[in-house]
Write a protein that holds these residues in place. Structure first.
Motif, PDB file in Angstrom:
ATOM      1  N   LYS A 295      13.424  -1.873   3.020  1.00 53.73           N
ATOM      2  CA  LYS A 295      13.362  -1.167   1.729  1.00 53.73           C
ATOM      3  C   LYS A 295      11.963  -0.615   1.538  1.00 53.73           C
ATOM      4  N   PHE A 296      11.848   0.362   0.636  1.00 57.29           N
ATOM      5  CA  PHE A 296      10.543   0.906   0.292  1.00 57.29           C
ATOM      6  C   PHE A 296      10.193   0.510  -1.138  1.00 57.29           C
ATOM      7  N   ALA A 297       9.028  -0.116  -1.286  1.00 57.69           N
ATOM      8  CA  ALA A 297       8.630  -0.608  -2.610  1.00 57.69           C
ATOM      9  C   ALA A 297       8.605   0.521  -3.634  1.00 57.69           C
ATOM     10  N   CYS A 298       8.169   1.702  -3.224  1.00 56.65           N
ATOM     11  CA  CYS A 298       8.016   2.809  -4.176  1.00 56.65           C
ATOM     12  C   CYS A 298       9.352   3.387  -4.621  1.00 56.65           C
ATOM     13  N   ARG A 299      10.314   3.451  -3.710  1.00 54.10           N
ATOM     14  CA  ARG A 299      11.586   4.112  -4.021  1.00 54.10           C
ATOM     15  C   ARG A 299      12.663   3.122  -4.456  1.00 54.10           C
TER      16      ARG A 299
ATOM     17  N   ILE B  53       0.854  -1.187   0.000  1.00 53.14           N
ATOM     18  CA  ILE B  53       0.000   0.000   0.000  1.00 53.14           C
ATOM     19  C   ILE B  53       0.888   1.234   0.000  1.00 53.14           C
ATOM     20  N   MET B  54       0.680   2.088  -0.984  1.00 45.50           N
ATOM     21  CA  MET B  54       1.504   3.289  -1.124  1.00 45.50           C
ATOM     22  C   MET B  54       0.685   4.529  -0.800  1.00 45.50           C
ATOM     23  N   VAL B  55       1.357   5.516  -0.233  1.00 44.28           N
ATOM     24  CA  VAL B  55       0.676   6.788   0.026  1.00 44.28           C
ATOM     25  C   VAL B  55       1.333   7.873  -0.836  1.00 44.28           C
ATOM     26  N   ASP B  56       2.560   8.272  -0.488  1.00 47.10           N
ATOM     27  CA  ASP B  56       3.201   9.340  -1.269  1.00 47.10           C
ATOM     28  C   ASP B  56       3.892   8.812  -2.524  1.00 47.10           C
ATOM     29  N   GLY B  57       4.375   7.581  -2.475  1.00 48.04           N
ATOM     30  CA  GLY B  57       5.042   7.011  -3.651  1.00 48.04           C
ATOM     31  C   GLY B  57       6.457   7.501  -3.865  1.00 48.04           C
ATOM     32  N   THR B  58       7.021   8.168  -2.880  1.00 45.10           N
ATOM     33  CA  THR B  58       8.374   8.725  -3.065  1.00 45.10           C
ATOM     34  C   THR B  58       9.327   8.382  -1.916  1.00 45.10           C
ATOM     35  N   GLY B  59       8.942   7.459  -1.048  1.00 47.41           N
ATOM     36  CA  GLY B  59       9.840   7.036   0.026  1.00 47.41           C
ATOM     37  C   GLY B  59       9.744   7.865   1.298  1.00 47.41           C
ATOM     38  N   MET B  60       8.717   8.694   1.420  1.00 40.75           N
ATOM     39  CA  MET B  60       8.618   9.590   2.576  1.00 40.75           C
ATOM     40  C   MET B  60       7.739   9.016   3.708  1.00 40.75           C
ATOM     41  N   CYS B  61       6.670   8.311   3.376  1.00 38.73           N
ATOM     42  CA  CYS B  61       5.674   7.983   4.406  1.00 38.73           C
ATOM     43  C   CYS B  61       5.934   6.658   5.120  1.00 38.73           C
ATOM     44  N   GLY B  62       6.641   5.747   4.482  1.00 42.97           N
ATOM     45  CA  GLY B  62       6.958   4.462   5.106  1.00 42.97           C
ATOM     46  C   GLY B  62       5.892   3.399   4.911  1.00 42.97           C
ATOM     47  N   SER B  63       4.786   3.735   4.278  1.00 44.27           N
ATOM     48  CA  SER B  63       3.677   2.790   4.141  1.00 44.27           C
ATOM     49  C   SER B  63       4.067   1.527   3.377  1.00 44.27           C
ATOM     50  N   CYS B  64       4.931   1.656   2.396  1.00 48.26           N
ATOM     51  CA  CYS B  64       5.223   0.516   1.518  1.00 48.26           C
ATOM     52  C   CYS B  64       6.482  -0.225   1.924  1.00 48.26           C
ATOM     53  N   ARG B  65       6.898  -0.108   3.183  1.00 49.68           N
ATOM     54  CA  ARG B  65       8.163  -0.723   3.575  1.00 49.68           C
ATOM     55  C   ARG B  65       8.094  -2.250   3.507  1.00 49.68           C
TER      56      ARG B  65
END
Ligand code: FES
Length: 274
Positions: free
Chosen positions: A235-239, A215-227
Protein backbone atom coordinates in the motif's frame (compact mmCIF):
# COMPACT_ATOMS: atom_id res chain seq x y z
CA UNK A 1 -1.15 33.74 -5.98
CA UNK A 2 0.34 32.39 -2.78
CA UNK A 3 -1.25 31.08 0.38
CA UNK A 4 -1.25 33.63 3.15
CA UNK A 5 -0.09 32.79 6.67
CA UNK A 6 -2.87 34.04 8.95
CA UNK A 7 -1.54 32.97 12.35
CA UNK A 8 1.62 31.61 13.92
CA UNK A 9 2.46 30.68 17.52
CA UNK A 10 4.94 28.72 19.59
CA UNK A 11 3.62 25.47 21.01
CA UNK A 12 6.80 24.48 22.87
CA UNK A 13 10.55 24.95 22.38
CA UNK A 14 10.39 22.34 19.60
CA UNK A 15 6.97 22.72 17.97
CA UNK A 16 4.99 25.60 16.47
CA UNK A 17 1.56 26.32 15.03
CA UNK A 18 0.92 27.80 11.60
CA UNK A 19 -2.41 28.68 10.02
CA UNK A 20 -2.69 29.19 6.26
CA UNK A 21 -5.51 30.59 4.13
CA UNK A 22 -6.52 27.86 1.67
CA UNK A 23 -10.32 27.90 1.28
CA UNK A 24 -10.51 25.15 -1.36
CA UNK A 25 -8.52 22.77 0.87
CA UNK A 26 -10.31 23.68 4.10
CA UNK A 27 -13.72 23.13 2.51
CA UNK A 28 -12.90 19.66 1.18
CA UNK A 29 -10.75 18.33 4.04
CA UNK A 30 -11.97 15.45 6.20
CA UNK A 31 -10.32 13.89 9.31
CA UNK A 32 -7.50 11.50 8.39
CA UNK A 33 -6.48 13.49 5.31
CA UNK A 34 -3.32 15.58 5.03
CA UNK A 35 -1.92 18.46 2.99
CA UNK A 36 1.34 19.11 1.13
CA UNK A 37 2.89 22.57 1.03
CA UNK A 38 5.94 24.14 -0.59
CA UNK A 39 7.33 27.18 1.18
CA UNK A 40 9.04 28.85 -1.80
CA UNK A 41 9.64 28.20 -5.50
CA UNK A 42 12.77 26.13 -4.91
CA UNK A 43 11.48 24.43 -1.78
CA UNK A 44 10.72 20.77 -1.09
CA UNK A 45 7.24 19.29 -0.78
CA UNK A 46 6.26 18.94 2.87
CA UNK A 47 3.40 16.61 3.84
CA UNK A 48 1.60 17.73 6.99
CA UNK A 49 -1.27 16.64 9.23
CA UNK A 50 -4.16 18.99 9.82
CA UNK A 51 -5.13 20.32 13.24
CA UNK A 52 -8.08 22.48 12.18
CA UNK A 53 -9.86 23.24 8.92
CA UNK A 54 -12.14 26.15 9.68
CA UNK A 55 -13.22 29.41 8.04
CA UNK A 56 -11.21 28.75 4.90
CA UNK A 57 -8.02 28.19 6.88
CA UNK A 58 -5.88 25.17 7.64
CA UNK A 59 -4.08 25.00 10.99
CA UNK A 60 -1.01 22.77 11.37
CA UNK A 61 1.45 21.77 14.10
CA UNK A 62 5.04 21.65 12.87
CA UNK A 63 8.27 20.42 14.52
CA UNK A 64 11.47 22.40 14.05
CA UNK A 65 13.14 19.31 12.72
CA UNK A 66 14.67 19.92 9.31
CA UNK A 67 15.72 22.69 6.96
CA UNK A 68 12.25 23.60 5.66
CA UNK A 69 10.52 23.60 9.03
CA UNK A 70 13.25 25.85 10.43
CA UNK A 71 13.08 28.17 7.44
CA UNK A 72 9.31 28.52 7.80
CA UNK A 73 9.71 29.19 11.50
CA UNK A 74 12.48 31.77 11.27
CA UNK A 75 11.86 33.49 7.93
CA UNK A 76 8.08 33.59 7.48
CA UNK A 77 5.61 35.70 9.46
CA UNK A 78 1.88 36.35 9.50
CA UNK A 79 1.00 38.02 6.18
CA UNK A 80 3.72 36.20 4.19
CA UNK A 81 2.67 33.63 1.62
CA UNK A 82 3.52 29.98 0.97
CA UNK A 83 4.24 29.19 -2.66
CA UNK A 84 2.06 26.09 -2.93
CA UNK A 85 -0.58 24.41 -0.78
CA UNK A 86 -2.22 21.21 -2.03
CA UNK A 87 -4.89 18.98 -0.56
CA UNK A 88 -6.72 17.34 0.88
CA UNK A 89 -4.72 14.17 0.15
CA UNK A 90 -5.12 10.62 1.40
CA UNK A 91 -8.19 8.78 2.62
CA UNK A 92 -10.51 10.08 5.31
CA UNK A 93 -11.16 7.86 8.33
CA UNK A 94 -14.65 6.47 8.90
CA UNK A 95 -16.46 8.82 11.27
CA UNK A 96 -19.45 7.14 12.96
CA UNK A 97 -20.71 6.22 16.40
CA UNK A 98 -18.37 3.54 17.76
CA UNK A 99 -19.04 4.16 21.47
CA UNK A 100 -15.84 4.93 23.40
CA UNK A 101 -13.23 6.37 21.04
CA UNK A 102 -9.64 6.89 22.20
CA UNK A 103 -7.01 8.99 20.42
CA UNK A 104 -3.42 8.66 21.65
CA UNK A 105 -0.50 10.77 20.42
CA UNK A 106 3.13 11.40 21.35
CA UNK A 107 4.56 13.62 18.60
CA UNK A 108 3.70 16.76 16.71
CA UNK A 109 1.55 15.40 13.84
CA UNK A 110 -0.25 13.04 16.20
CA UNK A 111 -1.14 15.93 18.51
CA UNK A 112 -2.81 17.70 15.57
CA UNK A 113 -4.64 14.54 14.51
CA UNK A 114 -5.75 13.95 18.11
CA UNK A 115 -7.78 17.17 18.13
CA UNK A 116 -9.04 16.85 14.55
CA UNK A 117 -10.19 13.24 14.91
CA UNK A 118 -11.85 13.57 18.30
CA UNK A 119 -13.69 16.72 17.23
CA UNK A 120 -15.37 14.75 14.44
CA UNK A 121 -15.92 11.70 16.65
CA UNK A 122 -17.54 13.80 19.37
CA UNK A 123 -19.85 15.41 16.83
CA UNK A 124 -20.80 11.87 15.71
CA UNK A 125 -21.99 11.10 19.26
CA UNK A 126 -19.01 9.16 20.61
CA UNK A 127 -17.58 9.37 24.13
CA UNK A 128 -14.10 10.72 23.41
CA UNK A 129 -10.93 10.01 25.39
CA UNK A 130 -7.76 11.89 24.49
CA UNK A 131 -4.27 10.92 25.67
CA UNK A 132 -1.50 13.36 24.77
CA UNK A 133 2.08 12.39 25.62
CA UNK A 134 5.03 14.79 25.83
CA UNK A 135 8.66 14.37 26.88
CA UNK A 136 8.51 16.87 29.76
CA UNK A 137 6.73 19.94 31.14
CA UNK A 138 8.46 22.38 28.78
CA UNK A 139 7.18 20.49 25.73
CA UNK A 140 3.52 20.39 26.82
CA UNK A 141 1.42 22.62 24.53
CA UNK A 142 -0.48 25.64 25.84
CA UNK A 143 -3.97 24.76 27.04
CA UNK A 144 -5.70 26.25 23.97
CA UNK A 145 -3.83 23.89 21.62
CA UNK A 146 -4.55 20.68 23.52
CA UNK A 147 -7.41 18.35 22.57
CA UNK A 148 -9.27 19.13 25.82
CA UNK A 149 -12.25 20.96 24.24
CA UNK A 150 -13.14 17.93 22.10
CA UNK A 151 -12.42 15.26 24.73
CA UNK A 152 -14.89 14.01 27.33
CA UNK A 153 -11.85 12.70 29.18
CA UNK A 154 -8.34 14.11 28.73
CA UNK A 155 -4.99 12.74 29.93
CA UNK A 156 -1.50 14.19 29.68
CA UNK A 157 1.56 12.04 30.23
CA UNK A 158 5.21 13.07 30.42
CA UNK A 159 8.27 10.83 30.31
CA UNK A 160 9.61 12.36 33.51
CA UNK A 161 6.27 12.83 35.31
CA UNK A 162 6.72 16.63 35.49
CA UNK A 163 3.10 17.07 34.31
CA UNK A 164 0.25 14.57 34.37
CA UNK A 165 0.90 10.85 34.50
CA UNK A 166 4.50 9.60 34.41
CA UNK A 167 5.14 7.40 31.38
CA UNK A 168 3.55 7.45 27.96
CA UNK A 169 0.16 6.84 26.42
CA UNK A 170 0.66 3.07 26.34
CA UNK A 171 0.32 3.01 30.15
CA UNK A 172 -3.01 4.82 30.04
CA UNK A 173 -4.30 2.73 27.13
CA UNK A 174 -3.46 -0.44 29.07
CA UNK A 175 -5.50 0.73 32.05
CA UNK A 176 -8.45 1.72 29.88
CA UNK A 177 -8.39 -1.68 28.16
CA UNK A 178 -8.32 -3.46 31.53
CA UNK A 179 -11.44 -1.51 32.51
CA UNK A 180 -13.04 -2.48 29.19
CA UNK A 181 -13.41 1.15 28.15
CA UNK A 182 -12.03 1.10 24.58
CA UNK A 183 -14.25 0.35 21.57
CA UNK A 184 -11.78 1.68 19.02
CA UNK A 185 -8.44 3.42 19.28
CA UNK A 186 -6.80 5.86 16.89
CA UNK A 187 -3.21 7.00 17.31
CA UNK A 188 -0.50 9.08 15.69
CA UNK A 189 3.05 10.11 16.44
CA UNK A 190 6.29 8.18 16.93
CA UNK A 191 6.39 5.04 14.80
CA UNK A 192 8.08 3.00 17.54
CA UNK A 193 5.23 3.65 19.99
CA UNK A 194 2.62 2.93 17.32
CA UNK A 195 4.25 -0.46 16.71
CA UNK A 196 4.03 -1.19 20.45
CA UNK A 197 0.41 -0.05 20.55
CA UNK A 198 -0.44 -2.51 17.78
CA UNK A 199 1.00 -5.33 19.90
CA UNK A 200 -0.79 -4.10 23.02
CA UNK A 201 -4.27 -4.08 21.47
CA UNK A 202 -3.88 -7.13 19.19
CA UNK A 203 -4.67 -9.82 21.80
CA UNK A 204 -7.87 -7.97 22.75
CA UNK A 205 -9.02 -7.58 19.14
CA UNK A 206 -9.56 -3.83 19.66
CA UNK A 207 -9.73 -2.01 16.30
CA UNK A 208 -6.55 0.11 16.16
CA UNK A 209 -6.15 2.72 13.44
CA UNK A 210 -2.85 4.57 13.31
CA UNK A 211 -1.05 7.00 11.07
CA UNK A 212 1.80 5.35 9.19
CA UNK A 213 4.22 8.09 8.32
CA UNK A 214 6.66 7.37 5.54
CA UNK A 215 8.89 9.60 3.44
CA UNK A 216 6.70 11.10 0.75
CA UNK A 217 7.72 12.70 -2.52
CA UNK A 218 4.72 13.32 -4.79
CA UNK A 219 2.02 12.49 -2.24
CA UNK A 220 -0.30 11.04 -4.87
CA UNK A 221 0.75 7.39 -5.24
CA UNK A 222 3.07 7.87 -8.22
CA UNK A 223 6.64 7.65 -6.88
CA UNK A 224 6.47 4.64 -4.55
CA UNK A 225 8.50 6.31 -1.80
CA UNK A 226 5.86 5.83 0.89
CA UNK A 227 5.08 2.18 0.21
CA UNK A 228 4.29 -0.06 3.15
CA UNK A 229 3.75 -3.80 3.53
CA UNK A 230 0.19 -4.33 4.67
CA UNK A 231 -1.11 -7.86 5.14
CA UNK A 232 -0.14 -9.55 1.90
CA UNK A 233 -0.36 -6.32 -0.07
CA UNK A 234 1.70 -3.27 -0.88
CA UNK A 235 0.00 0.00 0.00
CA UNK A 236 1.00 3.63 -0.34
CA UNK A 237 0.73 5.77 2.78
CA UNK A 238 -0.16 8.87 0.75
CA UNK A 239 -2.89 7.33 -1.40
CA UNK A 240 -4.27 4.43 0.66
CA UNK A 241 -3.62 6.01 4.10
CA UNK A 242 -2.07 7.67 5.93
CA UNK A 243 -4.24 5.95 8.59
CA UNK A 244 -4.24 2.16 8.51
CA UNK A 245 -5.35 -0.84 10.54
CA UNK A 246 -2.25 -1.14 12.75
CA UNK A 247 -2.67 -4.89 13.13
CA UNK A 248 -2.03 -5.43 9.41
CA UNK A 249 1.03 -3.16 9.11
CA UNK A 250 4.53 -4.69 8.89
CA UNK A 251 6.05 -2.41 11.51
CA UNK A 252 9.61 -3.75 11.23
CA UNK A 253 9.65 -2.74 7.56
CA UNK A 254 8.02 0.64 8.29
CA UNK A 255 10.61 1.46 10.97
CA UNK A 256 13.49 0.50 8.69
CA UNK A 257 12.26 2.51 5.69
CA UNK A 258 11.58 5.61 7.78
CA UNK A 259 15.32 5.90 8.50
CA UNK A 260 16.36 5.98 4.82
CA UNK A 261 17.26 9.65 4.48
CA UNK A 262 18.23 10.46 8.08
CA UNK A 263 21.82 11.36 7.12
CA UNK A 264 20.84 13.64 4.20
CA UNK A 265 18.18 15.35 6.34
CA UNK A 266 20.67 16.03 9.10
CA UNK A 267 23.16 17.43 6.59
CA UNK A 268 20.60 19.81 5.04
CA UNK A 269 19.63 21.02 8.52
CA UNK A 270 23.25 21.62 9.55
CA UNK A 271 23.94 23.55 6.32
CA UNK A 272 20.89 25.75 6.92
CA UNK A 273 21.94 26.50 10.50
CA UNK A 274 25.55 27.35 9.57
FE1 FES B 1 4.94 8.93 -3.76
FE2 FES B 1 3.31 8.11 -1.83
S1 FES B 1 4.59 9.82 -1.83
S2 FES B 1 3.75 7.14 -3.71
Amino acid sequence: MGYKITAKADLSPIDYFVEVEAPHVAKAWKPGQFVVFIVHEKGERVPMSVYKAENGRIGMFIRKLGKTSLQLYYEYSVGDELWSFVGPLGKPIKVKNYGNVVFASDAVCGQAENYATLKAMKEAGNYTISIQSFENKANVYPEEFLAKPVADEHYITTDDGSVGIKGNYLDVVKELIEKDRVDIIFAGGKLGTLAKLAELTRPYGIPTITTVRQIMVDGTGMCGSCRILYGNEIKFACRDGPMFDAHKVDWADVLKRAERFKEQEQLAKERYLE
